[in-house]
Motif scaffolding. Structure first.
Motif, PDB file in Angstrom:
ATOM      1  N   ASN A 106       0.857  -1.190   0.000  1.00 11.53           N
ATOM      2  CA  ASN A 106       0.000   0.000   0.000  1.00 11.53           C
ATOM      3  C   ASN A 106       0.885   1.229   0.000  1.00 11.53           C
ATOM      4  O   ASN A 106       1.794   1.337   0.824  1.00 11.53           O
ATOM      5  CB  ASN A 106      -0.859   0.062   1.272  1.00 11.53           C
ATOM      6  CG  ASN A 106      -1.898  -1.026   1.335  1.00 11.53           C
ATOM      7  OD1 ASN A 106      -2.470  -1.395   0.320  1.00 11.53           O
ATOM      8  ND2 ASN A 106      -2.132  -1.552   2.525  1.00 11.53           N
ATOM      9  N   TYR A 108       0.761   5.262   0.567  1.00 12.87           N
ATOM     10  CA  TYR A 108      -0.024   6.389   1.067  1.00 12.87           C
ATOM     11  C   TYR A 108       0.660   7.678   0.643  1.00 12.87           C
ATOM     12  O   TYR A 108       1.765   7.984   1.099  1.00 12.87           O
ATOM     13  CB  TYR A 108      -0.091   6.375   2.599  1.00 12.87           C
ATOM     14  CG  TYR A 108      -0.790   5.179   3.210  1.00 12.87           C
ATOM     15  CD1 TYR A 108      -0.176   3.926   3.253  1.00 12.87           C
ATOM     16  CD2 TYR A 108      -2.053   5.312   3.770  1.00 12.87           C
ATOM     17  CE1 TYR A 108      -0.816   2.837   3.834  1.00 12.87           C
ATOM     18  CE2 TYR A 108      -2.692   4.224   4.366  1.00 12.87           C
ATOM     19  CZ  TYR A 108      -2.069   2.995   4.385  1.00 12.87           C
ATOM     20  OH  TYR A 108      -2.698   1.924   4.964  1.00 12.87           O
ATOM     21  N   MET A 114      -6.714   4.941   5.393  1.00 12.03           N
ATOM     22  CA  MET A 114      -7.429   3.680   5.209  1.00 12.03           C
ATOM     23  C   MET A 114      -8.409   3.515   6.357  1.00 12.03           C
ATOM     24  O   MET A 114      -8.014   3.552   7.525  1.00 12.03           O
ATOM     25  CB  MET A 114      -6.456   2.507   5.164  1.00 12.03           C
ATOM     26  CG  MET A 114      -7.156   1.216   4.792  1.00 12.03           C
ATOM     27  SD  MET A 114      -6.049  -0.144   4.585  1.00 12.03           S
ATOM     28  CE  MET A 114      -5.284   0.288   3.039  1.00 12.03           C
ATOM     29  N   HIS A 117     -11.072  -1.498   9.185  1.00  9.76           N
ATOM     30  CA  HIS A 117     -11.538  -2.713   8.501  1.00  9.76           C
ATOM     31  C   HIS A 117     -10.931  -3.926   9.168  1.00  9.76           C
ATOM     32  O   HIS A 117      -9.981  -3.811   9.943  1.00  9.76           O
ATOM     33  CB  HIS A 117     -11.118  -2.667   7.015  1.00  9.76           C
ATOM     34  CG  HIS A 117      -9.634  -2.736   6.859  1.00  9.76           C
ATOM     35  ND1 HIS A 117      -8.818  -1.633   6.982  1.00  9.76           N
ATOM     36  CD2 HIS A 117      -8.792  -3.786   6.637  1.00  9.76           C
ATOM     37  CE1 HIS A 117      -7.558  -1.995   6.831  1.00  9.76           C
ATOM     38  NE2 HIS A 117      -7.512  -3.301   6.631  1.00  9.76           N
ATOM     39  N   PHE A 140      -1.824   4.785  13.167  1.00  5.30           N
ATOM     40  CA  PHE A 140      -2.465   3.470  13.067  1.00  5.30           C
ATOM     41  C   PHE A 140      -3.541   3.378  14.142  1.00  5.30           C
ATOM     42  O   PHE A 140      -3.266   3.661  15.303  1.00  5.30           O
ATOM     43  CB  PHE A 140      -1.386   2.407  13.283  1.00  5.30           C
ATOM     44  CG  PHE A 140      -1.786   0.995  12.978  1.00  5.30           C
ATOM     45  CD1 PHE A 140      -2.405   0.657  11.779  1.00  5.30           C
ATOM     46  CD2 PHE A 140      -1.491  -0.023  13.878  1.00  5.30           C
ATOM     47  CE1 PHE A 140      -2.740  -0.664  11.490  1.00  5.30           C
ATOM     48  CE2 PHE A 140      -1.815  -1.343  13.599  1.00  5.30           C
ATOM     49  CZ  PHE A 140      -2.437  -1.665  12.411  1.00  5.30           C
ATOM     50  N   HIS A 173      -8.702  -2.384  12.169  1.00  7.58           N
ATOM     51  CA  HIS A 173      -7.518  -1.526  12.134  1.00  7.58           C
ATOM     52  C   HIS A 173      -7.613  -0.618  10.913  1.00  7.58           C
ATOM     53  O   HIS A 173      -8.341  -0.923   9.961  1.00  7.58           O
ATOM     54  CB  HIS A 173      -6.222  -2.356  12.107  1.00  7.58           C
ATOM     55  CG  HIS A 173      -6.155  -3.295  10.937  1.00  7.58           C
ATOM     56  ND1 HIS A 173      -6.785  -4.519  10.910  1.00  7.58           N
ATOM     57  CD2 HIS A 173      -5.546  -3.177   9.728  1.00  7.58           C
ATOM     58  CE1 HIS A 173      -6.568  -5.109   9.752  1.00  7.58           C
ATOM     59  NE2 HIS A 173      -5.814  -4.315   9.004  1.00  7.58           N
ATOM     60  N   VAL A 175      -5.684   3.333   9.052  1.00  9.37           N
ATOM     61  CA  VAL A 175      -4.680   4.400   9.122  1.00  9.37           C
ATOM     62  C   VAL A 175      -5.401   5.733   8.944  1.00  9.37           C
ATOM     63  O   VAL A 175      -5.986   5.993   7.891  1.00  9.37           O
ATOM     64  CB  VAL A 175      -3.585   4.209   8.048  1.00  9.37           C
ATOM     65  CG1 VAL A 175      -2.610   5.378   8.036  1.00  9.37           C
ATOM     66  CG2 VAL A 175      -2.840   2.905   8.287  1.00  9.37           C
ATOM     67  N   ARG A 191       4.158   7.024   2.416  1.00  9.37           N
ATOM     68  CA  ARG A 191       4.352   5.852   3.283  1.00  9.37           C
ATOM     69  C   ARG A 191       4.047   4.585   2.513  1.00  9.37           C
ATOM     70  O   ARG A 191       3.056   4.516   1.777  1.00  9.37           O
ATOM     71  CB  ARG A 191       3.417   5.949   4.493  1.00  9.37           C
ATOM     72  CG  ARG A 191       3.355   4.711   5.358  1.00  9.37           C
ATOM     73  CD  ARG A 191       2.519   4.947   6.610  1.00  9.37           C
ATOM     74  NE  ARG A 191       2.562   3.799   7.490  1.00  9.37           N
ATOM     75  CZ  ARG A 191       1.632   2.834   7.526  1.00  9.37           C
ATOM     76  NH1 ARG A 191       0.574   2.909   6.728  1.00  9.37           N
ATOM     77  NH2 ARG A 191       1.748   1.821   8.355  1.00  9.37           N
ATOM     78  N   ASN A 193       3.279   0.588   3.125  1.00 11.94           N
ATOM     79  CA  ASN A 193       3.023  -0.485   4.074  1.00 11.94           C
ATOM     80  C   ASN A 193       2.951  -1.799   3.311  1.00 11.94           C
ATOM     81  O   ASN A 193       2.276  -1.911   2.282  1.00 11.94           O
ATOM     82  CB  ASN A 193       1.707  -0.253   4.841  1.00 11.94           C
ATOM     83  CG  ASN A 193       1.414  -1.413   5.776  1.00 11.94           C
ATOM     84  OD1 ASN A 193       0.647  -2.312   5.452  1.00 11.94           O
ATOM     85  ND2 ASN A 193       2.060  -1.426   6.920  1.00 11.94           N
ATOM     86  N   ARG A 197       0.720 -12.146   3.903  1.00 12.72           N
ATOM     87  CA  ARG A 197      -0.477 -12.927   4.245  1.00 12.72           C
ATOM     88  C   ARG A 197      -0.447 -14.324   3.647  1.00 12.72           C
ATOM     89  O   ARG A 197      -0.051 -14.483   2.493  1.00 12.72           O
ATOM     90  CB  ARG A 197      -1.728 -12.227   3.664  1.00 12.72           C
ATOM     91  CG  ARG A 197      -1.927 -10.802   4.133  1.00 12.72           C
ATOM     92  CD  ARG A 197      -2.374  -9.913   2.989  1.00 12.72           C
ATOM     93  NE  ARG A 197      -2.518  -8.515   3.422  1.00 12.72           N
ATOM     94  CZ  ARG A 197      -3.689  -7.926   3.656  1.00 12.72           C
ATOM     95  NH1 ARG A 197      -4.807  -8.575   3.449  1.00 12.72           N
ATOM     96  NH2 ARG A 197      -3.733  -6.694   4.073  1.00 12.72           N
TER      97      ARG A 197
END
Ligand code: SIN
Ligand code: MN
Length: 200
Positions: A106, A108, A114, A117, A140, A173, A175, A191, A193, A197
């Motif tokens: 991701n 930013y 964000m 979710h 966060f 969680h 941002v 940024r 991230n 997964r």
């Protein structure tokens, strides 16, 4: 390096040294060339403010048809391989035998955020999600497993790594904002991230 626990989220502050962060950025450059950032649409037709891409067997994707993992970049090419340093980071931190099948990236920019979710498009929630922050500071927000409950927020800085496992695996969680140009890691600011997964 220090370990902080907030609502079951394990936050490894400065897990990556400045040198390791720079090395990781060098590994991401060819990846971003092979799989350029795109702006996913939300199922309701909005545009996410975060830009994304992925590596691994699967990449997370969203459009009018919903949230899901797909096995190729939206432009058609296969996702590039997950950088080996991130595979080592995953195994070293989690002790999990299986390798991650997706490394979502991701990006930013100045006004990106964000919303809160849960990560729940994966098949098996017994595997943690590991998140690596690079570049500008991000605020966060972490909550519990139900929407609308109490939440806490904390700044994630470049080099911080968060393990979302156990009770935190399905915790909300998001941002809220970034502190644009607070870091000099990315020449244009912003940024990155990365989340690792296991998907299937
Ligand atoms: C995410 O939930 O996918 C990203 C979290 C972050 O940017 O720290
Ligand atoms: Mn998430």
């Amino acid at each position: 390096m220090s370990l902080l626990r907030v609502r079951g989220f394990e936050i490894h502050k400065t897990y990556l040294s400045a040198t390791e962060q720079r090395a990781l950025i060098s590994e991401l450059r060819p990846l971003l060339k092979a799989a350029p950032l795109f702006s996913p649409e939300t199922p309701r037709g909005g545009k996410m403010s975060v830009r994304m891409t992925a590596s691994g067997q699967y990449g997370w994707f969203s459009d009018a048809a919903g949230y899901r993992y797909i096995d190729h970049h939206p432009k058609g090419q296969p996702w590039p391989d997950i950088p080996t340093s991130l595979l080592s980071l995953w195994h070293g931190l989690t002790g999990v035998e299986r390798a991650p099948e997706c490394c979502l990236l991701n990006y930013y920019g100045e006004d990106a955020r964000m919303g809160l979710h849960q990560d729940k498009d994966e098949a098996d929630f017994s595997y943690p999600v590991v998140s690596v922050s690079l570049g500008d500071d991000g605020l966060f927000r972490v909550g519990g497993t139900t929407r609308g409950g109490k939440s806490d927020s904390l700044w994630l800085n470049s080099g911080d790594v968060v393990v979302m496992g156990g009770d935190a695996r399905l915790a909300y969680h998001g941002v809220d904002r970034i502190r644009f140009k607070s870091s000099r890691l990315l020449p244009k600011g912003g940024r990155i991230n990365l989340t690792l997964r296991v998907v299937t």
